[in-house]
Design a protein around this motif. Structure first.
Motif, short mmCIF file in Angstrom:
data_model
loop_
_atom_site.label_atom_id
_atom_site.label_comp_id
_atom_site.label_asym_id
_atom_site.label_seq_id
_atom_site.Cartn_x
_atom_site.Cartn_y
_atom_site.Cartn_z
N ARG A 121 -19.69 10.52 10.38
CA ARG A 121 -20.04 11.22 11.53
C ARG A 121 -20.20 12.62 11.45
NH1 ARG A 121 -21.61 9.08 16.26
NH2 ARG A 121 -20.71 10.85 17.07
N GLY B 215 -31.67 14.31 19.76
CA GLY B 215 -31.12 12.87 19.42
C GLY B 215 -30.74 12.90 17.82
N ASP C 277 -28.45 14.71 16.05
CA ASP C 277 -27.19 15.65 16.18
C ASP C 277 -26.98 16.59 14.94
OD1 ASP C 277 -27.14 13.45 18.03
OD2 ASP C 277 -25.29 13.21 17.54
N TYR D 143 -15.14 7.59 25.40
CA TYR D 143 -16.13 8.65 24.80
C TYR D 143 -15.92 10.01 25.30
CZ TYR D 143 -20.57 10.75 23.79
OH TYR D 143 -21.55 11.65 23.38
N ASP E 206 -32.22 5.92 23.96
CA ASP E 206 -31.98 4.45 24.00
C ASP E 206 -32.28 3.80 24.88
OD1 ASP E 206 -29.67 6.67 22.91
OD2 ASP E 206 -29.04 4.61 21.80
N HIS F 32 -29.50 13.34 29.42
CA HIS F 32 -29.32 12.58 27.95
C HIS F 32 -28.06 11.46 28.27
CE1 HIS F 32 -25.74 14.00 25.92
NE2 HIS F 32 -25.89 13.50 24.89
C1 9WN Z 1 -24.45 12.26 21.35
C2 9WN Z 1 -26.69 6.93 21.38
C3 9WN Z 1 -26.70 8.38 20.70
C4 9WN Z 1 -28.24 8.75 20.49
C5 9WN Z 1 -28.40 9.75 19.57
C6 9WN Z 1 -27.14 9.77 18.52
C7 9WN Z 1 -25.98 9.76 19.11
C8 9WN Z 1 -24.49 11.05 20.62
C9 9WN Z 1 -23.17 11.16 19.97
O1 9WN Z 1 -25.77 8.55 19.90
O2 9WN Z 1 -25.53 10.87 19.81
O3 9WN Z 1 -25.82 12.16 22.20
O4 9WN Z 1 -22.22 11.18 20.71
O5 9WN Z 1 -23.10 11.15 18.47
O6 9WN Z 1 -27.45 10.98 17.55
O7 9WN Z 1 -29.53 9.88 18.93
O8 9WN Z 1 -29.14 8.92 21.63
O9 9WN Z 1 -26.88 6.05 20.66
#
Ligand code: 9WN
Length: 411
Positions: free
Chosen positions: A194, A159, A161, A83, A38, A73
């Protein structure tokens, strides 16, 4: 015209609003930390109006680089209970609290694009970043290859998931001892958009395993049941290595070994061609089994500098099937779900990478991908992702990377 100007302003405002001083969060609430890829997209977005801020974004990301070269990451600069899983769950061993896995290596490519816009200050920044990028890429080459293709060791690493590509390897994980935990994501967005509890139990189980092994790559190589050779990682690393080599040569830096690594990755990329489905595909590194999925990562081959007639046929097919491509999963598959995260929705960031590759190779479908992305943002705003069947917004809103895609390419 007025609309376009408004969108430019809105996109810049989103980047500024999500700026936490030296790093940018993906969106308020849902993702309150710095995410690796990101951030690289954010840097490209900032470069359209503030190159100094763009370099700062990348430099902050690399300040979290681990001693072994990995760039995490998520970087947890400032704890935020909104979070899960946070820094205490991950137990990352780097210089700044972080997760223990990485994400697609697009930073070198974004750095090169920023450098091309900023020849004066850019050289100094590139010289600082170059050895760090080199160490990160070498870490992938040392720990993550399977027949020259690059593996992910957690679904979050690619990325993407909950893509159906992970379904079979995920099914082999038994997460009964994962314990109680409270998800936060579904408090911010509708749970139907989700990953499921089934997925989360396995995501968290894998995090707990990594933490128990202190994120030691050799131990993870021996113990981790999840190891998948993945088109996202393979194509992005191949592209990143090409950009690193070009930058290094331009600046007269030590590029020893990069050309050889590119050859290994080129061969590795070809091992991801699944003749059964006639597409680039993910392959389970433990069992050798194909995922049998056409995903949006399959279409990163051009971005990696590889032409493919077979993949062109697939792209034509999926674009004909849904109005707002490129869908993250094959719309003709029974696993396709147009609103559930990486099981169908269109992601502007993936389209940017796919589109860049197509444009560079003068591919006839290039403009179609860019126009689809532009239309999505014009009609549905800067959301995290979109339903490819009707173009409606999904996931988090005011999203950094979608704003960056607008400013740098789609708008
Ligand atoms: C886990 C932030 C990130 C992206 C990923 C996306 C999502 C996270 C989550 O959000 O992943 O890393 O908690 O779902 O899949 O591509 O970098 O935007």
């Amino acid at each position: 015209m007025t609309k376009t100007i408004d969108l430019d302003e809105q996109a810049r405002d989103i980047l500024k609003m999500n700026d936490r001083g030296g790093y940018t969060i993906p969106t308020k609430g849902l993702y309150p930390y710095q995410w690796n890829w990101d951030s690289a997209f954010a840097a490209l977005g900032f470069a359209q109006f503030n190159c100094a801020r763009a370099w700062a974004e990348l430099e902050t990301l690399f300040s979290a680089q681990w001693a072994d070269g990995m760039v995490p990451h998520i970087v947890f600069h400032k704890a935020d209970p909104g979070y899960y899983p946070g820094p205490d769950v991950w137990g990352g061993t780097g210089p700044i609290p972080s997760s223990g896995i990485t994400q697609p290596p697009i930073a070198a490519t974004m750095a090169r694009l920023i450098f091309e816009k900023d020849q004066s200050l850019g050289e100094e920044h590139m010289r600082t970043l170059f050895p760090k990028l080199r160490r990160w890429h070498s870490w992938f080459m040392q720990w993550r290859l399977d027949q020259g293709a690059v593996c992910v060791t957690h679904p979050w690493e690619a990325g993407r998931d909950n893509t159906p590509e992970w379904d079979a390897p995920m099914a082999r994980i038994d997460p009964t001892d994962v314990g109680e935990y409270v998800r936060r994501d579904t408090q911010h967005v509708d749970g139907s958009m989700r990953p499921t509890k089934y997925d989360y139990d396995r995501y968290i189980w894998l995090v707990q395993m990594g933490r128990r092994l202190h994120w030691d790559q050799q131990k993870l190589l021996d113990e981790n049941p999840f190891r998948v050779a993945d088109p996202t990682m393979t194509f992005t690393l191949l592209r990143a290595q090409r950009d690193l080599l070009a930058m290094g040569q331009m600046l007269g830096l030590d590029v020893d070994g990069i050309a050889e690594e590119i050859e290994i990755l080129e061969q590795g990329a070809q091992t991801l061609w699944n003749p059964e489905i006639e597409s680039f595909d993910a392959r389970d590194a433990h069992s050798g089994e194909w995922a049998n999925c056409v995903s949006n990562a399959s279409f990163l081959c051009w971005y990696a500098g590889l032409d493919s007639e077979g993949q062109t046929k697939q792209l034509q097919r999926v674009l004909d099937k849904v109005q707002y491509g490129v869908p993250s999963h094959d719309p003709e598959s029974d696993k396709f779900d147009g609103r559930r995260y990486w099981r169908g929705p269109t992601w502007a960031v993936m389209n940017l990478l796919i589109g860049l590759g197509l444009e560079e190779r003068n591919h006839p479908l290039a403009e179609r991908v860019r126009i689809a992305t532009k239309t999505l943002i014009e009609e549905s705003g800067f959301s995290e992702y979109f339903d490819p069947t009707d173009g409606s917004a999904a996931g988090g809103q005011g999203f950094t990377w979608t704003a960056a895609v607008w400013l740098s390419w789609a708008g």
